[in-house]
Scaffold this active site. Structure first.
Site, PDB file in Angstrom:
ATOM      1  CB  ALA A   1      -0.909  -0.003   1.229  1.00  0.00           C
ATOM      2  CE  LYS A   2      -0.446   4.597  -5.449  1.00  0.00           C
ATOM      3  NZ  LYS A   2      -1.499   5.244  -6.206  1.00  0.00           N
ATOM      4  NE  ARG A   3      -3.954   5.354   2.337  1.00  0.00           N
ATOM      5  CZ  ARG A   3      -5.263   5.188   2.480  1.00  0.00           C
ATOM      6  NH1 ARG A   3      -5.913   5.839   3.407  1.00  0.00           N
ATOM      7  NH2 ARG A   3      -5.935   4.363   1.700  1.00  0.00           N
TER       8      ARG A   3
END
Ligand code: GLU
Length: 301
Positions: free
Chosen positions: A235-237
């Site tokens: 996930a990017k986050r």
């Protein structure tokens, strides 16, 4: 009629290997059919858009050799979404997220683990006329099914029970992803949607919107998400390493392509080109009996 495919990243952060794998498969699918490939930036949620993310994505894709024939940016197309919204049976909703949660918890049919279903509080009139209102689509009382051409799975959902009246425009004016994706795929004549498996559960509602707007339903191929060593999706986050680090670190794109191919279980040497991967994607499609005949599209439910 020929295949039109697309990759539709949200420019909310740096692309990671998982995004790259989805981008690769979408590209392989379009090119394996000699089709037209679109790059669409889904940037409507302006609060989440990161400056420079779209540019970095373009550079990452170009570095891997994943070209595109046309680029679309959603924020430049607001009148299209406005017009589509006006054609749907929607109502203003002033309920806050908290109120919706409370109403769900209070109702006997509170879902366990499933996504919260809006109980329709504002259907008969807004609860708080003074507040800015979102617009919700009064979903038809029907079951809608979506078929996945890659897994052979058919997912059916009863719209009022499993989905609920969905927000198509937030109370700050931002159009919802589900509306935009359906309008854009329809307007571009997208025939084949290759995207992450996390979106499968959203597909029946998108098919329902296509029906309500008189748009054709494309073929869907949901591809597995890349997971890390803990089994969690990148996930990017979640701090997944950005592809740009490999690009800037002078890694060879052919080695990255090879790693992505190996992560799919494909037997490839340590460095490959896109031309080497096209037959492997064709073989995947052959395995699942994917029809290259676009006439079949008109026969979908
Ligand atoms: N923008 C979505 C994402 O980045 C993909 C939407 C789609 O492919 O329909 O997850």
């Amino acid at each position: 009629m020929s295949v039109v495919g697309r990759f539709a990243p949200s420019p909310t952060g740096a692309m990671h290997l998982g995004n790259a794998r989805t981008a690769l498969l979408a590209w392989l699918h379009t090119r394996a059919h000699g089709g037209r490939h679109l790059l669409r930036f889904e940037d409507l949620d302006t609060g989440r858009v990161r400056p420079g993310a779209a540019d970095a994505t373009r550079r990452d894709l170009a570095w891997l050799g994943l070209d595109w024939d046309e680029e679309v940016v959603q924020s430049a197309r607001l009148p299209l979404y406005e017009a589509a919204l006006a054609r749907l049976d929607t109502y203003p909703c002033t309920c806050t997220r908290k109120e919706v949660q409370a109403a769900i918890q209070a109702s006997a049919g509170a879902p366990h683990g499933a996504e919260p279903v809006y109980p329709g509080r504002c259907r008969a009139g807004t609860a708080h006329p003074g507040r800015p209102a979102a617009r919700r689509w009064r979903v038809p009382d029907t079951v809608v099914c979506a078929h996945d051409a890659l897994t052979g799975q058919t997912l059916c959902q009863h719209l009022p029970r499993d989905v609920g009246d969905l927000v198509l425009q937030r109370n700050d004016g931002v159009f919802a992803y589900h509306l935009a994706v359906v309008v854009d795929d329809g307007e571009a004549g997208v025939t084949d949607v290759v995207r992450g498996a996390d979106l499968l559960s959203a597909t029946p509602r998108q098919v329902a919107l296509q029906g309500a707007l008189g748009l054709p339903t494309p073929r869907y191929l949901h591809v597995p998400l890349l997971r890390d060593y803990r089994g969690e999706r990148l996930a990017k986050r979640g701090g997944a390493p950005p592809l740009s680090a490999l690009r800037e670190g002078a890694e060879a794109p052919g080695r990255v392509l090879a790693e992505l191919a190996r992560s799919l279980g494909w037997l490839v040497p340590a460095e490959v080109g896109l031309d080497d991967l096209l037959p492997l994607w064709r073989a995947e499609l052959a395995k699942v009996g994917f029809s290259t005949n676009l006439d079949d599209l008109s026969k979908l439910p």
